[in-house]
Design a protein around this motif. Structure first.
Motif, PDB file in Angstrom:
ATOM      1  N   MET A   1      22.688  53.909  44.387  1.00  0.00           N
ATOM      2  CA  MET A   1      23.630  54.835  43.763  1.00  0.00           C
ATOM      3  C   MET A   1      23.529  56.220  44.390  1.00  0.00           C
ATOM      4  N   TYR A   2      22.339  56.622  44.765  1.00  0.00           N
ATOM      5  CA  TYR A   2      22.172  57.928  45.414  1.00  0.00           C
ATOM      6  C   TYR A   2      22.953  57.975  46.728  1.00  0.00           C
TER       7      TYR A   2
ATOM      8  N   PHE B   1      28.905  47.159  40.552  1.00  0.00           N
ATOM      9  CA  PHE B   1      28.851  47.370  41.997  1.00  0.00           C
ATOM     10  C   PHE B   1      30.001  46.722  42.775  1.00  0.00           C
TER      11      PHE B   1
ATOM     12  N   SER C   1      18.276  50.035  42.705  1.00  0.00           N
ATOM     13  CA  SER C   1      19.526  50.485  42.080  1.00  0.00           C
ATOM     14  C   SER C   1      19.725  51.989  42.216  1.00  0.00           C
ATOM     15  N   PHE C   2      18.694  52.771  41.939  1.00  0.00           N
ATOM     16  CA  PHE C   2      18.816  54.224  42.067  1.00  0.00           C
ATOM     17  C   PHE C   2      19.037  54.659  43.519  1.00  0.00           C
TER      18      PHE C   2
ATOM     19  N   PRO D   1      23.340  46.449  46.791  1.00  0.00           N
ATOM     20  CA  PRO D   1      23.503  45.600  45.599  1.00  0.00           C
ATOM     21  C   PRO D   1      24.302  44.331  45.881  1.00  0.00           C
TER      22      PRO D   1
ATOM     23  N   LEU E   1      24.564  59.374  38.835  1.00  0.00           N
ATOM     24  CA  LEU E   1      23.630  58.278  39.103  1.00  0.00           C
ATOM     25  C   LEU E   1      23.408  57.398  37.885  1.00  0.00           C
TER      26      LEU E   1
ATOM     27  N   PHE F   1      16.819  44.739  42.081  1.00  0.00           N
ATOM     28  CA  PHE F   1      17.666  45.662  41.325  1.00  0.00           C
ATOM     29  C   PHE F   1      16.837  46.756  40.655  1.00  0.00           C
TER      30      PHE F   1
ATOM     31  N   ALA G   1      21.847  48.908  35.485  1.00  0.00           N
ATOM     32  CA  ALA G   1      21.373  47.835  36.351  1.00  0.00           C
ATOM     33  C   ALA G   1      19.872  47.614  36.192  1.00  0.00           C
TER      34      ALA G   1
ATOM     35  N   ALA H   1      23.127  53.415  37.474  1.00  0.00           N
ATOM     36  CA  ALA H   1      21.932  52.702  37.944  1.00  0.00           C
ATOM     37  C   ALA H   1      21.014  52.336  36.792  1.00  0.00           C
TER      38      ALA H   1
END
Length: 432
Positions: free
Chosen positions: A327-328, A262, A323-324, A345, A403, A319, A409, A406
């Motif tokens: 990333m999205y 990140f 995380s998802f 993050p 994605l 996390f 993570a 993620a």
């Protein structure tokens, strides 16, 4: 609550703990700069040192980057031995000198167009040497800060190890930004790409000046006066502190993945995978690093009040859950969403980083602290940190999903969370 002092801490109290922290931090800035300048130059290095200009070249470039992490455990043993036998100061002076020399030498390497396959080979050799030096830097600088700190503020002082690494990333990002603003793309690829690597010479000289100007930590001085220095710290560490080393490896996993995915890998990801404008990629990353650096000492101070474990566990849970979504947001291409996606993050890493290095220092006894902590920490960063950009790139290629990073993570946050749950709380415990 009144802080209890160990016999090592009460024997000698450093007059200038802030000066000691600064000396440790400036050297750590160089390691962050070295990491950042390579990561932020990955797209450039891929074209200069590998004939393939596509994803294959980027994968090879990150593979060379990861090679430096293969030798970090070796550096942990070497510099840990120096630090536990002859003093923290000597180990840190030597490590920062080697890092600086290797970074500057990358700046004078001939490219593949000039000497063929020898160019990436030489680049790999320098990365391997950098890894050895870095194996003693992060742990050693954290130990120097914490051992020199007022006992009631060890979390605050230890958090500056992570802040200084972020400072190195900012410095390297700024250097790349200036490079892009001042020179044309043709000039950068012909010769100007070398400038940021050569600037490490000045950072190295500054770090050497500061580190040579401070005394040894009071904790190690007291150890020497007590004639308790261990002659084989590695063997003692493995025999008596293997559980703490395993805990360090486990807890460090999410920090390694989170930091490298990140904060370090993200600009290359945004440019090469999401096809974001380089300026947006750079400035969103700078904003995330600034937020991380600003928040980390706040959480470091908080860890002195509430403990190390609550912050570490909270970060791991964050996390897993976020995380998802982060990333999205990053993959949507919207500038505002990219900024928000990176700030999430960054905040979670700040919570983690405010407590983690001090917690590691406090896990081990003074006579083997450098070796034991460095071995555990660097095994984790070697496996999970150095391979993170390469693993993320391969995972995206294998799954076809942007994605995919993620998953790394979330996986490591689950691992770290289990180890945090079972580790002992170290706040307000005297350094032994």
């Amino acid at each position: 609550m009144k802080q209890t002092l160990s016999k090592f801490e009460s024997e000698s109290v450093r007059t200038h703990p802030r000066r000691a922290a600064i000396a440790a931090a400036v050297g750590n800035v160089l390691e962050g700069y070295d990491i950042g300048i390579y990561g932020y130059s990955a797209v450039i290095l891929a074209k200069l040192f590998f004939s393939d200009n596509g994803t294959g070249a980027l994968i090879l470039t990150f593979a060379v980057f990861a090679s430096g992490y293969v030798t970090k455990p070796l550096g942990a043993v070497l510099f840990g031995h120096i630090g536990d036998r002859y003093g923290r100061r000597l180990a840190l002076v030597t490590s920062v000198l080697l890092i600086g020399i290797c970074t500057a030498l990358i700046g004078v390497l001939p490219t593949q167009a000039s000497i063929g396959i020898s160019a990436p080979i030489l680049l790999t050799i320098l990365r391997l040497l950098q890894g050895i030096a870095a194996g003693g830097e992060s742990s050693g600088s954290a130990i120097f800060m914490v051992e020199s700190a007022p006992p009631a503020h060890r979390g605050l002082y230890g958090s500056w190890q992570q802040v200084s690494t972020a400072g190195g990333l900012l410095l390297s990002s700024g250097a790349i930004g200036v490079l892009s603003a001042v020179f044309t793309q043709e000039e950068i690829f012909v010769w100007a790409w070398r400038i940021p690597f050569l600037l490490a010479i000045f950072t190295t000289l500054g770090a050497l000046w500061l580190r040579l100007g401070v005394e040894e930590t009071p904790t190690f001085e007291a150890l020497e006066k007590s004639d308790a220095v261990v002659h084989n710290p590695l063997m003692v560490s493995i025999k008596k502190f293997w559980r703490e080393i395993v805990v360090t490896i486990g807890v460090a996993t999410i920090g390694s993945i989170g930091y490298f995915i990140f904060l370090m890998y993200m600009p290359s990801y945004l440019i090469a995978v999401i096809h974001v404008d380089p300026n947006t990629a750079r400035w969103s990353n700078v904003t995330a690093i600034v937020a991380f650096a600003a928040l980390t000492p706040i959480f470091g101070g908080l860890s002195d009040r509430v403990g190390r474990k609550p912050l570490l566990l909270g970060s791991c849970i964050g996390f897993v859950l976020l995380s998802f979504p982060a990333m999205y947001l990053i993959t949507q291409g919207s500038t505002a969403l990219i900024y928000i996606g990176q700030l999430i993050p960054a905040a979670l890493l700040a919570i983690y980083s405010g407590a983690v290095m001090t917690a590691f220092v406090e896990l081990f006894r003074t006579e083997v602290r450098y070796t034991a902590m460095a071995v555990g920490y660097n095994i984790s960063t070697s496996v999970f940190g150095g391979l993170a950009p390469l693993a993320a790139t391969l995972l995206i290629s294998a799954t076809g999903s942007n994605l995919a990073p993620a998953l790394l993570a979330i996986f490591t946050a689950l691992i770290a969370g289990v180890f945090v749950w079972f580790m002992r709380e170290t706040v307000r415990r005297p350094l032994q």
